[in-house]
Design a protein around this motif. Structure first.
Motif, PDB file in Angstrom:
ATOM      1  N   SER A  92     -11.386  46.452 -40.180  1.00  0.00           N
ATOM      2  CA  SER A  92     -12.830  46.518 -40.416  1.00  0.00           C
ATOM      3  C   SER A  92     -13.214  45.746 -41.690  1.00  0.00           C
ATOM      4  O   SER A  92     -14.281  45.139 -41.749  1.00  0.00           O
ATOM      5  CB  SER A  92     -13.306  47.962 -40.502  1.00  0.00           C
ATOM      6  OG  SER A  92     -12.740  48.603 -41.625  1.00  0.00           O
ATOM      7  N   ASP A  93     -12.342  45.773 -42.693  1.00  0.00           N
ATOM      8  CA  ASP A  93     -12.609  45.009 -43.908  1.00  0.00           C
ATOM      9  C   ASP A  93     -12.592  43.510 -43.625  1.00  0.00           C
ATOM     10  O   ASP A  93     -13.422  42.761 -44.155  1.00  0.00           O
ATOM     11  CB  ASP A  93     -11.579  45.335 -44.991  1.00  0.00           C
ATOM     12  CG  ASP A  93     -11.761  46.722 -45.581  1.00  0.00           C
ATOM     13  OD1 ASP A  93     -12.876  47.290 -45.441  1.00  0.00           O
ATOM     14  OD2 ASP A  93     -10.799  47.234 -46.175  1.00  0.00           O
ATOM     15  N   GLU A 141     -13.360  42.130 -40.820  1.00  0.00           N
ATOM     16  CA  GLU A 141     -14.590  41.815 -40.091  1.00  0.00           C
ATOM     17  C   GLU A 141     -15.782  41.725 -41.032  1.00  0.00           C
ATOM     18  O   GLU A 141     -16.639  40.842 -40.886  1.00  0.00           O
ATOM     19  CB  GLU A 141     -14.852  42.868 -39.019  1.00  0.00           C
ATOM     20  CG  GLU A 141     -13.903  42.792 -37.852  1.00  0.00           C
ATOM     21  CD  GLU A 141     -14.153  43.916 -36.855  1.00  0.00           C
ATOM     22  OE1 GLU A 141     -15.082  44.728 -37.082  1.00  0.00           O
ATOM     23  OE2 GLU A 141     -13.416  43.979 -35.858  1.00  0.00           O
ATOM     24  N   LYS A 142     -15.845  42.619 -42.005  1.00  0.00           N
ATOM     25  CA  LYS A 142     -16.945  42.593 -42.973  1.00  0.00           C
ATOM     26  C   LYS A 142     -16.904  41.314 -43.804  1.00  0.00           C
ATOM     27  O   LYS A 142     -17.946  40.697 -44.061  1.00  0.00           O
ATOM     28  CB  LYS A 142     -16.873  43.813 -43.887  1.00  0.00           C
ATOM     29  CG  LYS A 142     -17.240  45.104 -43.199  1.00  0.00           C
ATOM     30  CD  LYS A 142     -17.091  46.272 -44.146  1.00  0.00           C
ATOM     31  CE  LYS A 142     -17.325  47.584 -43.443  1.00  0.00           C
ATOM     32  NZ  LYS A 142     -17.112  48.729 -44.339  1.00  0.00           N
ATOM     33  N   ASP A 185     -17.998  38.425 -41.660  1.00  0.00           N
ATOM     34  CA  ASP A 185     -19.447  38.464 -41.485  1.00  0.00           C
ATOM     35  C   ASP A 185     -20.161  37.969 -42.740  1.00  0.00           C
ATOM     36  O   ASP A 185     -21.120  37.194 -42.664  1.00  0.00           O
ATOM     37  CB  ASP A 185     -19.883  39.886 -41.142  1.00  0.00           C
ATOM     38  CG  ASP A 185     -21.366  39.984 -40.896  1.00  0.00           C
ATOM     39  OD1 ASP A 185     -21.892  39.142 -40.136  1.00  0.00           O
ATOM     40  OD2 ASP A 185     -22.005  40.899 -41.466  1.00  0.00           O
ATOM     41  N   LEU A 186     -19.685  38.404 -43.882  1.00  0.00           N
ATOM     42  CA  LEU A 186     -20.266  37.953 -45.149  1.00  0.00           C
ATOM     43  C   LEU A 186     -20.108  36.442 -45.318  1.00  0.00           C
ATOM     44  O   LEU A 186     -21.039  35.743 -45.731  1.00  0.00           O
ATOM     45  CB  LEU A 186     -19.602  38.695 -46.308  1.00  0.00           C
ATOM     46  CG  LEU A 186     -20.105  38.387 -47.704  1.00  0.00           C
ATOM     47  CD1 LEU A 186     -21.562  38.776 -47.834  1.00  0.00           C
ATOM     48  CD2 LEU A 186     -19.269  39.121 -48.726  1.00  0.00           C
TER      49      LEU A 186
END
Length: 94
Positions: free
Chosen positions: A4-5, A7-8, A11-12
């Motif tokens: 999940s990190d 993916e974040k 995305d950023l």
């Protein structure tokens, strides 16, 4: 890092690349430059030109030049607003 990190962060990175590709490219090469919000070269140039027109209008006592200088100065000052592009890019809300 967890999935999940990752993916974040991806995305950023995508949002940064979409918002200011020149800044993202420079950051990726290790030679960062100012973000778009802090690049105000055109604003300073426009403001300098407006002040020059104001001064010339005052020296020559020409009302039309004075009025044009005031309008240009108002337009130049609005160029210093960092949120100007974000507001223009957003679609109006119904």
């Amino acid at each position: 890092m967890s999935h999940s990190d990752d993916e974040k962060i991806a995305d950023l990175e995508a949002r940064l690349w979409h918002d200011d590709p020149r800044f993202a490219r420079a950051l990726g090469s290790g030679r960062p430059r100012r973000p778009r919000e802090y690049r105000r070269g055109r604003a300073w140039l426009t403001l300098t030109l407006a002040i020059a027109v104001l001064v010339v209008g005052a020296v020559l006592a020409q009302g039309l030049l004075l009025a044009a200088g005031l309008v240009m100065a108002g337009a130049a000052v609005s160029l210093f607003d960092p949120a100007r592009r974000r507001r223009r890019a957003q679609p109006p809300k119904p």
